[in-house]
Design an enzyme around this catalytic site. Structure first.
Site, PDB file in Angstrom:
ATOM      1  N   LYS A 162       2.018  -3.337   7.247  1.00 29.75           N
ATOM      2  CA  LYS A 162       2.305  -3.535   5.826  1.00 29.75           C
ATOM      3  C   LYS A 162       3.764  -3.164   5.530  1.00 29.75           C
ATOM      4  CE  LYS A 162      -0.233  -4.634   2.982  1.00 29.75           C
ATOM      5  NZ  LYS A 162      -0.680  -5.987   2.509  1.00 29.75           N
ATOM      6  N   THR A 208       0.815  -1.221   0.000  1.00 25.41           N
ATOM      7  CA  THR A 208       0.000   0.000   0.000  1.00 25.41           C
ATOM      8  C   THR A 208       0.849   1.272   0.000  1.00 25.41           C
ATOM      9  OG1 THR A 208      -1.543   1.254   1.404  1.00 25.41           O
ATOM     10  CG2 THR A 208      -0.089  -0.243   2.542  1.00 25.41           C
ATOM     11  N   ASP A 209       0.244   2.367  -0.456  1.00 24.30           N
ATOM     12  CA  ASP A 209       0.928   3.667  -0.377  1.00 24.30           C
ATOM     13  C   ASP A 209       1.016   4.171   1.063  1.00 24.30           C
ATOM     14  OD1 ASP A 209      -1.768   4.287   0.002  1.00 24.30           O
ATOM     15  OD2 ASP A 209      -1.902   5.710  -1.661  1.00 24.30           O
ATOM     16  N   GLU A 210       0.216   3.563   1.965  1.00 21.31           N
ATOM     17  CA  GLU A 210       0.207   4.056   3.352  1.00 21.31           C
ATOM     18  C   GLU A 210       1.551   3.865   4.053  1.00 21.31           C
ATOM     19  OE1 GLU A 210      -3.121   3.575   5.772  1.00 21.31           O
ATOM     20  OE2 GLU A 210      -4.535   3.729   4.118  1.00 21.31           O
ATOM     21  N   TYR A 245      -2.008  -0.478  10.953  1.00 18.17           N
ATOM     22  CA  TYR A 245      -2.160  -1.154   9.652  1.00 18.17           C
ATOM     23  C   TYR A 245      -0.962  -0.838   8.751  1.00 18.17           C
ATOM     24  CZ  TYR A 245      -3.431  -1.619   4.740  1.00 18.17           C
ATOM     25  OH  TYR A 245      -3.394  -1.917   3.396  1.00 18.17           O
TER      26      TYR A 245
END
Ligand code: NAD
Ligand code: DAU
Length: 359
Positions: free
Chosen positions: A166, A136-138, A162
């Site tokens: 990741k 993810t970009d997060e 979260y």
């Protein structure tokens, strides 16, 4: 060449779209779907697959090493596409432990199984096997106003449990490539939307609540920005990386659509006003309610997709207007699916907990 797929989390939103994409576009593929069927996974997402004979479902945990090893051996798996995860930021704030278990320990277990099984008989050859990790970009944290979009070399700075889980899984995947020559690729993508998305995420939640006359909760001032990616475009990008991606590399994937949250919600309301009519002289936007912000809420994400565009020739096909209209049409045409999903006790519990925390 890449033919026997293990898709993890194939009963979730993106995994089920990818399974369908593979069967529609690359019918030679044989797919094993390993999914625990948590609250987010449903076999409703996989009804009427085009080639059921080339698909096999196994309910199980990616953290179960003997199960994973036996799947890799029994089905002669040459390609792992790893979607399985706890994926909802809000839930990682109220119950982070499942995120650590599945996203970190689960990914480690899969990597280790691949190292052991593919390491046998000298098979750790990039022309024969591949581990593709969906991220993810997060992991990159939040952009300040005017800061350029995330590239593949942006330092990791995750903010939620979260995102941190990741980020950790990405590092594990990279370490298995560098330490054990496991042929891996990683993709970091932005917010997906489209068919079969569980209605806890912004777009399907707003569609569902608007249709049922419930409040549309906007966190904070609603000016947060995501980089919306239509799920069909995402599936094609993953396939492109599987075919032509360079081993050991990561690729950013984004849709290039960056309206603020409040604008998205108002657009959904306008579309619904036209397509299903308005309730008693009101419009759906009257249901909007500004509520307490998400703790640690990232303000802005944006993806620089130059690498995948220039090196692999992929770019998104759907603009936000097209994607959103298709998505709303899909939900309007699949009320049976929606009803089956929301009648689950787990969904009702989550709605209650989430609302209590925000009023
Ligand atoms: P989802 O929550 O809809 O689906 C996750 C699936 O994984 C479910 O079917 C669930 O049953 C399964 N699962 C969970 N724990 C498991 C376990 N221990 N063993 C086996 N299966 C398990 O998620 P999604 O939105 O489809 O996301 C898929 C992947 O893409 C995730 O890795 C997520 O981090 C990543 N991602 C998602 C988005 C997005 O916008 N949805 C954006 C970027 C990255
Ligand atoms: O950026 C990629 C990530 O996108 C993925 O890695 C995650 O798996 C996925 O869940 C998604 O995370 P977000 O937190 O961005 O998605 P969500 O749909 O929960 O929220 C999108 C934005 O909308 C965010 O700024 C929070 C806001 N929001 C969300 C909900 C559910 C609201 O304002 N109200 C809501 O009710």
């Amino acid at each position: 060449m890449l033919q026997n797929f293990l898709v993890t989390g194939g009963a979730g939103f993106i995994g089920s779209n990818f399974t369908r994409y593979l069967q529609n576009n690359h019918p030679a593929s044989f797919i094993v779907n390993l999914d625990l069927l948590t609250y987010a996974g449903s076999l409703e997402n996989l009804k009427e697959l085009p080639i059921p004979g080339k698909y096999h479902f196994i309910r199980g945990d990616i953290g179960d090493s003997s199960l994973v090893e036996s799947i890799l051996r029994d089905f002669n798996i040459d390609t792992i596409v790893h979607f399985a995860a706890e994926s909802h930021v809000d839930r990682s704030l109220t119950g982070p432990s499942a995120f650590i278990q599945t996203n970190i320990v689960g990914t480690f277990t899969l990597l280790e199984a691949a190292r052991v099984v593919w390491g046998e008989n000298n098979k750790m050859d990039p022309s024969k096997v591949r581990f593709h990790h969906i991220s993810t970009d997060e992991v990159f944290g939040s952009l300040k106003p005017g800061e350029p979009a995330f590239t593949e070399t942006t330092p990791y700075a995750p903010n939620s449990p979260y995102a941190a889980s990741k980020a950790s899984s990405d590092h594990l995947v990279g370490s298995y490539a560098r330490s054990f020559d496991l042929p891996v690729t990683i993709s970091n993508c932005s917010n997906n939307y489209g068919a079969y998305q569980f209605p806890e995420k912004l777009i399907p939640l707003m569609i569902l609540n608007a249709l049922t006359g419930k409040p549309l909760p906007i966190y904070g001032d609603g000016m947060q920005i995501r980089d919306w990616l239509y799920v069909d475009d995402h599936c094609e990008a993953i396939w492109t990386i599987l075919q032509n991606g360079e081993i050991g590399e990561s690729y950013n994937i984004g849709g290039g659509n960056q309206p603020p949250n409040i604008e998205i919600v108002k657009t959904i309301c306008d579309i619904l006003d036209k397509s299903v009519g308005t309730p008693e002289d009101k419009c759906h936007a009257d249901l909007v309610q500004f509520v307490k912000d998400r703790p640690g809420h990232d303000r802005r994400y944006a993806m620089d997709i130059t690498k995948i565009k220039n090196e692999l020739g992929w770019q998104p096909k759907f603009d936000f207007d097209q994607g959103l209209n298709r998505t709303i049409d899909w939900y309007l045409g699949h009320t049976d699916w929606l009803n089956a999903i929301i009648k689950e006790k787990e969904y009702q519990n989550w709605v209650q907990i989430n609302y209590q925390g925000r009023e």
